[in-house]
Design an enzyme around this catalytic site. Structure first.
Site, PDB file in Angstrom:
ATOM      1  N   LYS A 157       0.327  -1.244  -0.033  1.00 49.17           N
ATOM      2  CA  LYS A 157       0.576   0.176   0.435  1.00 49.17           C
ATOM      3  C   LYS A 157       0.886   1.331   0.059  1.00 49.17           C
ATOM      4  CE  LYS A 157      -3.996  -2.622   2.041  1.00 49.17           C
ATOM      5  NZ  LYS A 157      -4.389  -3.183   3.439  1.00 49.17           N
ATOM      6  N   GLN A 195      -5.122  -1.863   9.395  1.00 43.89           N
ATOM      7  CA  GLN A 195      -5.255  -3.230   8.804  1.00 43.89           C
ATOM      8  C   GLN A 195      -5.522  -3.962   9.587  1.00 43.89           C
ATOM      9  OE1 GLN A 195      -2.911  -3.936   5.393  1.00 43.89           O
ATOM     10  NE2 GLN A 195      -4.288  -5.623   6.175  1.00 43.89           N
ATOM     11  N   ASP A 233     -11.300   1.657   3.128  1.00 46.38           N
ATOM     12  CA  ASP A 233     -12.132   0.564   3.132  1.00 46.38           C
ATOM     13  C   ASP A 233     -13.790   0.286   2.946  1.00 46.38           C
ATOM     14  OD1 ASP A 233      -9.813  -1.089   3.159  1.00 46.38           O
ATOM     15  OD2 ASP A 233      -9.600  -1.189   5.171  1.00 46.38           O
TER      16      ASP A 233
END
Ligand code: NAD
Length: 281
Positions: A53, A97, A120
Site C-alpha cells: 500500500k 490493517q 476501506d
C-alpha cells in the site's frame, strides 16, 4: 475456452488514471491525497499488505504515513491515534490493517474512523450508504470486481449473479453492488442446501469462500462469468483461488485467474478511494 479477465492489466490502468488525476488535483487545487495506514503488531502477511500500500502511494504521488503500534498496544492508544488522524487535514484516508490483536475491539476501531476518511468502506455508516444505493466509499475488493466487469464490457443488468460467501468485506457488499446494477442476486453460504443447483443457474459467479479450488467446472452453467476472490496457499506453495481454474475455464465465458485476477484490484481501488476523498475537500 474462457476469456481471461486480466486483473493486473486493469489495475494498472486504474492506477495510471489515479496518478494522472492526482497530478491534476495537485496542480489545480494544491491538494495532495494523503493516506494513513495503521498497523498493530507484526503479522507477516499484514506487513506485506502495508508495504504494498505504501509503495502504491509513492507511485500515485500521494502523501502517506505509516503508523506501527506494538502488538501489546491498548485499544485506547489506537483510538487516540485514529482521533488524531481524523482531525489531520493532510490525511484523506485512514486504513487500519486487519486483523487486530485480541485485546482490541475491531468494531469499535472501525467505527472510530471518520466515515469521510473511511477508504476501506467498512464503517457502518458507509455500509448503510451502500445499502441504500448512495455510496460514499465502497469496499475495495468488491469495488475492484465491479471495475473488472466494467472494463471487460460485461453487462450485469438482468443477469443472475450467485455469490458464494457472505462476509462483510466481500460477499455482502458485492451482492449490493451487483443488485444496484440490476442483477438478480442470490447469496450462498455454508448452510445453503443445494449449492450446486444454485451455482448452475448463475450467469455470474462470485467465489469468496476461502477454500482452495472449491468451485469446479461441472458446477458452472456454460458461458458463466467467474470472479474468483479466493487466495489460498497449497502445501506445495502454489497459490490458488476458490475456483478450480483448469476445469472452470473450459465452461466459463470469462474468468479471473489467481494470482493476477481480483487480488491486484484491491490496492488499485484503495488508491482510487483515497483520491476521491481528497477531491471532496
Ligand atoms: P470469510 O471466511 O469471511 O467468509 C467465507 C464465506 O464462505 C462465509 O460466508 C461462509 O458461509 C462461506 N462458506 C464456507 N464454506 C462454504 C461452503 N462449503 N459452501 C458455501 N459457502 C461456504 O472469507 P472472506 O473474507 O470473504 O474471503 C474469502 C476468500 O477471499 C479468502 O480466500 C480470502 O483470502 C480472499 N480474499 C481476497 C481478497 C483480495 O483479493 N484482495 C480480499 C478479501 C478476501
Amino acid at each position: 475456452m474462457a476469456t481471461i479477465i486480466d486483473g493486473k492489466a486493469i489495475s494498472q490502468k486504474i492506477r495510471s488514471e489515479v496518478k494522472s488525476a492526482t497530478e491534476k488535483l495537485i496542480r489545480e487545487k494544491g491538494v495532495t491525497p494523503g493516506l494513513a495506514v495503521v498497523l498493530v503488531g507484526d503479522n507477516p502477511a499484514s506487513k506485506v499488505y502495508v508495504g504494498s500500500k505504501e509503495k502504491a502511494c509513492v507511485e500515485m504521488g500521494f502523501y502517506s504515513e505509516k503508523h506501527v503500534l506494538p502488538v501489546t498496544a491498548s485499544q485506547d492508544e489506537l483510538l487516540k491515534l485514529i482521533d488524531k488522524l481524523n482531525k489531520d487535514k493532510n490525511i484523506h484516508g485512514i486504513l487500519v490493517q486487519l486483523p487486530l490483536p485480541k485485546q482490541i475491539n475491531e468494531d469499535l476501531v472501525l467505527e472510530a474512523i471518520s466515515p469521510e476518511k473511511d477508504v476501506d468502506g467498512f464503517h457502518p455508516y458507509n455500509v448503510g450508504r451502500l445499502a441504500v444505493g448512495k455510496p460514499l466509499f465502497q469496499p475495495c475488493t468488491p469495488y475492484g470486481m465491479m471495475k473488472m466487469l466494467e472494463y471487460s464490457n460485461i453487462s450485469v443488468e438482468g443477469k443472475h449473479a450467485v455469490i458464494i460467501g457472505r462476509s462483510n468485506i466481500v460477499g455482502k457488499p458485492i451482492a449490493l453492488m451487483l443488485l444496484h446494477k440490476s442483477a438478480t442476486v442470490t447469496i450462498c453460504h455454508s448452510k445453503t442446501k443445494d449449492l450446486k443447483a444454485e451455482v448452475k443457474r448463475a450467469d455470474i459467479v462470485v467465489a469468496a469462500i476461502g477454500k482452495p479450488e472449491f468451485v469446479t467446472g461441472d458446477m458452472l452453467k456454460e458461458g458463466a462469468v467467474v470472479l474468483d476472490v479466493g487466495i489460498n496457499r497449497l502445501e506445495s506453495g502454489k497459490l490458488v483461488g476458490d475456483v478450480d481454474f483448469a476445469s472452470a475455464e473450459k465452461v466459463a465465458s470469462a474468468i479471473t485467474p489467481v494470482p493476477g485476477g481480483v487480488g491486484p484490484m484491491t490496492i488499485a481501488m484503495l488508491m482510487y478511494n483515497t483520491l476521491e476523498s481528497a477531491k471532496r475537500v
